[in-house]
Design a protein around this motif. Structure first.
Motif, PDB file in Angstrom:
ATOM      1  N   PRO A 288       4.008  17.356   5.892  1.00 60.97           N
ATOM      2  CA  PRO A 288       5.613  17.088   5.656  1.00 60.97           C
ATOM      3  C   PRO A 288       6.041  15.984   4.722  1.00 60.97           C
ATOM      4  CG  PRO A 288       4.906  16.194   7.807  1.00 60.97           C
ATOM      5  CD  PRO A 288       3.686  16.611   7.048  1.00 60.97           C
ATOM      6  N   ASN A 289       4.985  15.232   4.285  1.00 60.05           N
ATOM      7  CA  ASN A 289       5.377  14.136   3.502  1.00 60.05           C
ATOM      8  C   ASN A 289       5.820  14.220   2.123  1.00 60.05           C
ATOM      9  OD1 ASN A 289       5.035  12.273   5.722  1.00 60.05           O
ATOM     10  ND2 ASN A 289       2.859  12.261   5.493  1.00 60.05           N
ATOM     11  N   ARG A 290       5.767  15.528   1.687  1.00 55.93           N
ATOM     12  CA  ARG A 290       5.965  15.700   0.248  1.00 55.93           C
ATOM     13  C   ARG A 290       7.225  15.765  -0.039  1.00 55.93           C
ATOM     14  NH1 ARG A 290       3.144  19.126  -3.326  1.00 55.93           N
ATOM     15  NH2 ARG A 290       4.205  20.313  -4.809  1.00 55.93           N
ATOM     16  N   VAL A 291       7.523  15.202  -1.251  1.00 57.06           N
ATOM     17  CA  VAL A 291       8.871  14.951  -1.664  1.00 57.06           C
ATOM     18  C   VAL A 291       9.502  16.477  -2.273  1.00 57.06           C
ATOM     19  CG1 VAL A 291      10.455  13.780  -3.470  1.00 57.06           C
ATOM     20  CG2 VAL A 291       8.524  12.650  -2.458  1.00 57.06           C
TER      21      VAL A 291
ATOM     22  N   ASN B 156       0.883  -1.109  -0.080  1.00 55.57           N
ATOM     23  CA  ASN B 156       0.062  -0.158   0.081  1.00 55.57           C
ATOM     24  C   ASN B 156       0.983   1.409   0.010  1.00 55.57           C
ATOM     25  OD1 ASN B 156       0.942  -0.456   2.548  1.00 55.57           O
ATOM     26  ND2 ASN B 156      -0.683   0.429   3.597  1.00 55.57           N
ATOM     27  N   PRO B 157       1.771   1.410  -1.000  1.00 54.78           N
ATOM     28  CA  PRO B 157       2.562   2.670  -0.923  1.00 54.78           C
ATOM     29  C   PRO B 157       1.697   3.786  -1.290  1.00 54.78           C
ATOM     30  CG  PRO B 157       2.953   1.402  -2.911  1.00 54.78           C
ATOM     31  CD  PRO B 157       1.951   0.371  -2.097  1.00 54.78           C
TER      32      PRO B 157
ATOM     33  N   GLY C 121      22.311  13.208 -22.874  1.00 52.70           N
ATOM     34  CA  GLY C 121      21.905  13.444 -23.840  1.00 52.70           C
ATOM     35  C   GLY C 121      21.135  12.322 -24.393  1.00 52.70           C
ATOM     36  N   GLY C 122      20.345  12.702 -25.615  1.00 51.27           N
ATOM     37  CA  GLY C 122      19.503  11.689 -26.215  1.00 51.27           C
ATOM     38  C   GLY C 122      17.932  11.717 -25.978  1.00 51.27           C
ATOM     39  N   ILE C 123      17.495  10.544 -25.899  1.00 51.35           N
ATOM     40  CA  ILE C 123      15.963  10.738 -25.773  1.00 51.35           C
ATOM     41  C   ILE C 123      15.786   9.585 -24.664  1.00 51.35           C
ATOM     42  CG2 ILE C 123      13.736  10.031 -26.372  1.00 51.35           C
ATOM     43  CD1 ILE C 123      14.713  11.097 -29.120  1.00 51.35           C
ATOM     44  N   PHE C 124      15.149   9.835 -23.363  1.00 52.08           N
ATOM     45  CA  PHE C 124      14.911   8.887 -22.410  1.00 52.08           C
ATOM     46  C   PHE C 124      13.244   8.488 -22.505  1.00 52.08           C
ATOM     47  CE2 PHE C 124      18.457   8.959 -19.632  1.00 52.08           C
ATOM     48  CZ  PHE C 124      19.145   9.922 -19.996  1.00 52.08           C
ATOM     49  N   MET C 125      13.026   7.370 -22.513  1.00 46.22           N
ATOM     50  CA  MET C 125      11.677   6.847 -22.465  1.00 46.22           C
ATOM     51  C   MET C 125      11.123   6.218 -21.349  1.00 46.22           C
ATOM     52  SD  MET C 125       9.376   4.642 -25.368  1.00 46.22           S
ATOM     53  CE  MET C 125      10.204   2.957 -24.915  1.00 46.22           C
ATOM     54  N   PRO C 126      10.437   6.864 -20.424  1.00 44.26           N
ATOM     55  CA  PRO C 126       9.971   6.015 -19.147  1.00 44.26           C
ATOM     56  C   PRO C 126       9.150   4.880 -19.441  1.00 44.26           C
ATOM     57  CG  PRO C 126       9.825   8.423 -19.016  1.00 44.26           C
ATOM     58  CD  PRO C 126      10.111   8.156 -20.537  1.00 44.26           C
ATOM     59  N   MET C 127       9.259   3.936 -18.890  1.00 44.31           N
ATOM     60  CA  MET C 127       8.561   2.563 -18.874  1.00 44.31           C
ATOM     61  C   MET C 127       7.692   2.428 -17.707  1.00 44.31           C
ATOM     62  SD  MET C 127      10.644  -0.080 -21.151  1.00 44.31           S
ATOM     63  CE  MET C 127      10.720   0.216 -23.106  1.00 44.31           C
ATOM     64  N   GLY C 128       7.878   3.357 -16.953  1.00 43.19           N
ATOM     65  CA  GLY C 128       6.934   3.104 -15.517  1.00 43.19           C
ATOM     66  C   GLY C 128       7.642   2.595 -14.303  1.00 43.19           C
ATOM     67  N   SER C 129       7.358   2.386 -13.314  1.00 42.58           N
ATOM     68  CA  SER C 129       7.838   2.333 -11.802  1.00 42.58           C
ATOM     69  C   SER C 129       7.073   1.169 -11.232  1.00 42.58           C
ATOM     70  CB  SER C 129       7.886   3.702 -11.170  1.00 42.58           C
ATOM     71  OG  SER C 129       6.898   4.174 -10.789  1.00 42.58           O
ATOM     72  N   ARG C 130       7.868   0.932 -10.256  1.00 44.16           N
ATOM     73  CA  ARG C 130       7.167  -0.305  -9.316  1.00 44.16           C
ATOM     74  C   ARG C 130       8.124  -0.603  -8.255  1.00 44.16           C
ATOM     75  NH1 ARG C 130       5.714  -3.029 -12.994  1.00 44.16           N
ATOM     76  NH2 ARG C 130       3.607  -2.206 -13.455  1.00 44.16           N
ATOM     77  N   HIS C 131       7.424  -0.786  -6.990  1.00 44.98           N
ATOM     78  CA  HIS C 131       8.489  -1.331  -5.992  1.00 44.98           C
ATOM     79  C   HIS C 131       9.810  -0.294  -5.633  1.00 44.98           C
ATOM     80  CE1 HIS C 131       6.706  -5.724  -6.953  1.00 44.98           C
ATOM     81  NE2 HIS C 131       5.708  -4.741  -6.364  1.00 44.98           N
ATOM     82  N   GLY C 132       9.412   0.883  -5.698  1.00 44.05           N
ATOM     83  CA  GLY C 132      10.571   1.956  -5.585  1.00 44.05           C
ATOM     84  C   GLY C 132      11.511   2.071  -6.560  1.00 44.05           C
TER      85      GLY C 132
ATOM     86  N   VAL D 110       7.369   4.484  -0.557  1.00 43.78           N
ATOM     87  CA  VAL D 110       7.469   5.036   0.713  1.00 43.78           C
ATOM     88  C   VAL D 110       8.473   6.187   0.758  1.00 43.78           C
ATOM     89  CG1 VAL D 110       7.761   4.574   3.000  1.00 43.78           C
ATOM     90  CG2 VAL D 110       6.192   3.001   1.835  1.00 43.78           C
ATOM     91  N   TYR D 111       8.253   6.962   1.221  1.00 44.06           N
ATOM     92  CA  TYR D 111       9.092   8.203   1.370  1.00 44.06           C
ATOM     93  C   TYR D 111       8.941   8.872   2.466  1.00 44.06           C
ATOM     94  CZ  TYR D 111      11.724  12.664   0.905  1.00 44.06           C
ATOM     95  OH  TYR D 111      12.711  13.682   0.894  1.00 44.06           O
ATOM     96  N   ALA D 112      10.039   9.044   3.514  1.00 44.45           N
ATOM     97  CA  ALA D 112      10.111   9.629   4.790  1.00 44.45           C
ATOM     98  C   ALA D 112      10.830  10.950   4.634  1.00 44.45           C
ATOM     99  CB  ALA D 112      10.463   8.964   6.175  1.00 44.45           C
TER     100      ALA D 112
END
Length: 359
Positions: free
Chosen positions: A39-42, A20-21, A57-68, A328-330
């Motif tokens: 206070p939990n804002r990154v 439950n992140p 340089g070049g092109i970055f393509m995000p493919m998603g994130s999971r489990h940090g 989760v971020y503290a």
């Protein structure tokens, strides 16, 4: 304080909250925009898609994130970047043969196995067509534990697809032990939702599932694969200003079919003026929080699909696909101690004892 700042402790803490992140924010697509309140804002600038602060340089393509973890495709260098922004940990993976974006779309997903805080896996999917114009989906899985890519896994695409079709993939969504992508057929005469690609992580097999037959399929921005209410595979479909929540159910004979669940009137929920030419499109989805990103001409909204709580974020970038980051971020030691009240008393007592020794 040393215990709190220890990377291993931080990883175990995030593992405890993996199911439950919170939704920390999203990439737009290359800059991280936090969404939580203090206070939990990154802090602004905390995360970046540029590895190690380098200007590649070049092109970055995000493919998603999971489990940090973040999964990024560096197109010009043909590298996959797996990043843990909390520990500033970077892994660079060579893209295996057969996954060439110049020939066919490529999508992927990153994840950790249940209970694992050290190793990760990456799944890549693409299509290939043989000389007889038969197209199939192929997948390969990378394991950080073995340091290599597994064997090629494949399944044929439905034969009804035009032979010159170009199949695109959406961002993958994890539901149970399966990853899902929507398949978008972009042939010369059509641009339609054609099916759902399923990759079973336990059995290591691919399959193509049908989509509900009772919905139009000509605008991919109206669809989002998701976890259905009560669990299992679901689809969100935007019909004008209504959101239809569909769920795949299996009867006593083992036959699976789509069933329409709730319908949400978004124009009333969001107070939209439907007479001024407004329209809604899906531009992101946070799988653990079941939060969808909806864009109008003038605003970007997030909506939690169970509670229907929504938030207006800002004036959107029309061409952007947003990539949520759930983890989760503290913000500091005090915030971490407060969050850890869910852990057992012995662990809390040990931590406080070590903190007192330092004071």
């Amino acid at each position: 304080l040393g215990l709190i700042s220890d990377p291993g402790f931080s990883a175990r803490f995030r593992l405890h909250h993996r199911g439950n992140p919170p939704l920390l924010g999203f990439f737009d697509p290359f800059y991280f925009l936090p969404t939580m309140d203090p206070p939990n804002r990154v802090p602004n600038g905390r995360f970046s898609l540029c590895p190690d602060g380098e200007d590649w340089g070049g092109i970055f393509m995000p493919m998603g994130s999971r489990h940090g973890l973040l999964l990024i495709f560096h197109l010009s260098r043909k590298l996959l970047l797996v990043s843990d922004p909390f520990n500033v940990d970077q892994h660079r993976l060579a893209v295996p043969p057969g996954f060439d974006l110049e020939k066919a779309p490529v999508s992927g997903a990153v994840f950790r196995a249940a209970g694992d805080i050290r190793h990760f896996q990456v799944v890549l999917v693409t299509t290939e067509t043989d000389e007889q114009q038969h197209t199939r989906v192929i997948a390969r899985v990378y394991s950080s534990e073995t340091g290599g890519w597994g064997d090629c896994i494949s399944t044929p695409l439905p034969s009804k697809l035009p032979t010159k079709s170009r199949v695109d993939f959406t961002i993958g969504v994890l539901v149970g032990h399966c990853l899902y992508w929507l398949l978008n057929d972009r042939s010369a005469t059509s641009d339609i939702l054609d099916g759902i690609l399923e990759f079973d992580l336990e059995r290591q097999i691919l399959a193509v599932k049908p989509v509900p037959v009772d919905i139009p399929k000509k605008n991919m921005c109206q669809f989002q694969v998701m976890r259905a209410e009560g669990g299992g595979l679901g689809i969100l479909f935007l019909s004008n200003f209504s959101a239809q929540l569909w769920k795949m159910e299996t009867d006593s004979d083992g036959v699976a079919s789509w069933v329409l669940g709730r319908t949400v009137e978004l124009d009333k929920l969001l107070s939209l003026n439907t007479e001024e030419g407004e329209s809604l499109v899906i531009q992101g989805f946070a799988e653990y929080n079941n939060v969808v990103f909806l864009r109008t001409h003038t605003n970007l909204f997030t909506i939690q699909l169970e509670s229907l709580q929504f938030k207006k974020i800002f004036r959107p970038n029309i061409m952007t696909r947003y990539h949520p980051f759930e983890s989760v971020y503290a913000a500091g030691a005090r915030a971490l101690v407060v969050d850890m009240m869910e852990l057992n008393f012995c662990a809390i007592h040990k931590m406080i004892g070590q903190m007192d020794m330092l004071l």
